[in-house]
Design a protein around this motif. Structure first.
Motif, short mmCIF file in Angstrom:
data_model
loop_
_atom_site.label_atom_id
_atom_site.label_comp_id
_atom_site.label_asym_id
_atom_site.label_seq_id
_atom_site.Cartn_x
_atom_site.Cartn_y
_atom_site.Cartn_z
N LEU A 116 74.54 56.27 35.45
CA LEU A 116 74.21 56.45 36.88
C LEU A 116 72.83 57.06 37.06
O LEU A 116 72.03 56.59 37.89
N GLU A 119 69.94 54.75 36.26
CA GLU A 119 69.74 53.74 37.31
C GLU A 119 69.13 54.33 38.57
O GLU A 119 68.52 53.61 39.36
N ARG A 120 69.28 55.64 38.77
CA ARG A 120 68.84 56.27 40.02
C ARG A 120 67.71 57.28 39.79
O ARG A 120 67.53 58.19 40.60
N LYS A 121 66.97 57.11 38.71
CA LYS A 121 65.95 58.11 38.39
C LYS A 121 64.85 58.21 39.44
O LYS A 121 64.18 59.24 39.55
N THR A 122 64.65 57.15 40.23
CA THR A 122 63.59 57.19 41.27
C THR A 122 64.07 57.88 42.55
O THR A 122 63.25 58.24 43.39
N VAL A 123 65.39 58.07 42.70
CA VAL A 123 65.91 58.69 43.93
C VAL A 123 66.72 59.94 43.61
O VAL A 123 67.47 60.43 44.47
N ILE A 124 66.58 60.46 42.39
CA ILE A 124 67.39 61.61 41.99
C ILE A 124 67.06 62.85 42.81
O ILE A 124 67.87 63.77 42.92
N LYS A 129 71.41 59.63 48.24
CA LYS A 129 71.17 58.45 47.41
C LYS A 129 71.23 58.74 45.92
O LYS A 129 71.61 57.87 45.13
N GLY A 130 70.87 59.97 45.55
CA GLY A 130 70.77 60.26 44.13
C GLY A 130 71.82 61.19 43.57
O GLY A 130 72.25 61.02 42.43
#
Length: 352
Positions: A116, A119-124, A129-130
């Motif tokens: 997870l 996949e979400r490193k740009t919105v963490i 969202k993160g």
């Protein structure tokens, strides 16, 4: 090599620490050693096998494995299915052949969060969202384990998850706010169960109830302290003679320190530090974000569990019921830990 040394040291000490209890309860002084050796063999074979599995396989099975872990955590709470030991309904099995679903959940959650968060490193840095989904899953797992109840395992799992969030890039502000909330939640959990409050008071002053809540920590210190520089010698522990309850499990390090002394204690602690350093090194040089998070998560889990156990044994932390990885007696714990080490070993073979 580090894993083999730790596992071998565990077998070596389970044979001594469990001798008296094995003779008393099962009329076999080697009862605990034989079972631990059996699970060590299974774990080492599993470790060797999974070390050759492509790490991308773990990414594919992360979600099914998490669902299986949740199913087992629910199943263990059903009366007549879950087995109660030491006040916790944490085992599934028949007789002495049992499995602890929370051990599987610790690994499954690391798998899932690694997928997870990669996949979400740009919105963490964004909550909804993160962070919301991983926190929601963590909260469900934490709650089910606390229903058993097993605060020690839940704490290790929660701490590992938050370390993964930190490594993935979550903002410091999030950890400050969550930390303050966690302190409030921890206070409620402690206040809601009298035995937890007794553990806190025993930690602050074990001599206030030397025959009750303070008994374990006092007997542990009586084992560690008199060990001196070189210890009493292998097999010569005094505290294993019905002073320290079940010395082959959570307090095995106390028996190790009593029999091998300061030198032996430093040897084990050094092995753990080298293992942790090696895990961090592998995680830092791994380019794939999922693989890096997976290694860091497994390393964090072993690190936290080791630090908590050692802290309890020497009186720096309240008694929590957390085992010492690789050393404490316990089939499901040893097998899952060795399997996890195999995953790290496999990823360490990656080129960059």
């Amino acid at each position: 090599m580090l894993v083999l040394l730790l596992t071998g040291s565990g077998l070596f000490m389970v044979a001594s620490a469990g001798e008296v209890w094995g003779q008393f309860n099962y009329e076999n002084p080697f009862y605990f050693f034989q079972r631990q050796a059996f699970f060590a063999a299974i774990g080492l074979i599993t470790m060797a096998g999974v070390s050759y599995v492509d790490y991308r396989v773990w990414k594919k099975i992360a979600r099914p494995l998490l669902l299986l872990a949740f199913f087992l955590l629910i199943t263990v709470l059903i009366p007549g299915i879950g087995m109660v030991r030491n006040g916790s309904q944490s085992w599934i099995g028949v007789g002495s052949l049992s499995f602890q679903p929370s051990e599987l959940m610790k690994i499954a959650l690391i798998f899932y969060l690694s997928v997870l968060l990669s996949e979400r490193k740009t919105v963490i840095h964004l909550f909804w969202k993160g962070l919301f989904k991983p926190l929601f899953v963590l909260g469900m797992a934490f709650g089910l384990i606390m229903l058993q109840p097993d605060l020690g395992t839940a704490a290790v799992m929660g701490g590992t998850a938050f370390l993964l969030l930190f490594i993935a890039g979550a903002r410091i502000r999030f950890f400050v706010m969550t930390g303050l909330s966690a302190l409030g939640g921890l206070a409620i959990l402690i206040a809601s169960a009298p035995y937890r409050m007794k553990r806190i008071t025993a930690y602050l002053d074990p001599w206030s109830d030397p025959l009750g809540s303070g008994f374990q920590i006092i007997q542990s210190l009586y084992a560690v302290g008199p060990g001196g520089l070189f210890g009493h010698g292998y097999g010569e522990s005094r505290q294993k003679y019905y002073y320290l309850p079940e010395p082959q499990t959570d307090f095995i390090f106390a028996i190790w320190a009593e029999e091998t002394g300061f030198i032996g204690a430093v040897f084990i602690i050094t092995l753990f530090f080298l293992l942790i350093w090696r895990g961090i090194h592998i995680g830092m040089r791994t380019q794939d974000s999922f693989a890096a998070l997976l290694v860091c998560g497994i390393t964090a889990m072993i690190s936290l569990q080791s630090f908590i156990n050692l802290g309890v044994v020497i009186g720096l932390m309240p008694v929590t019921g957390v085992t010492l990885p690789f050393l404490s007696y316990g089939g499901s714990s040893l097998t899952m830990t060795l399997a996890s080490a195999g995953i790290v070993l496999g990823i360490s073979r990656l080129k960059g």
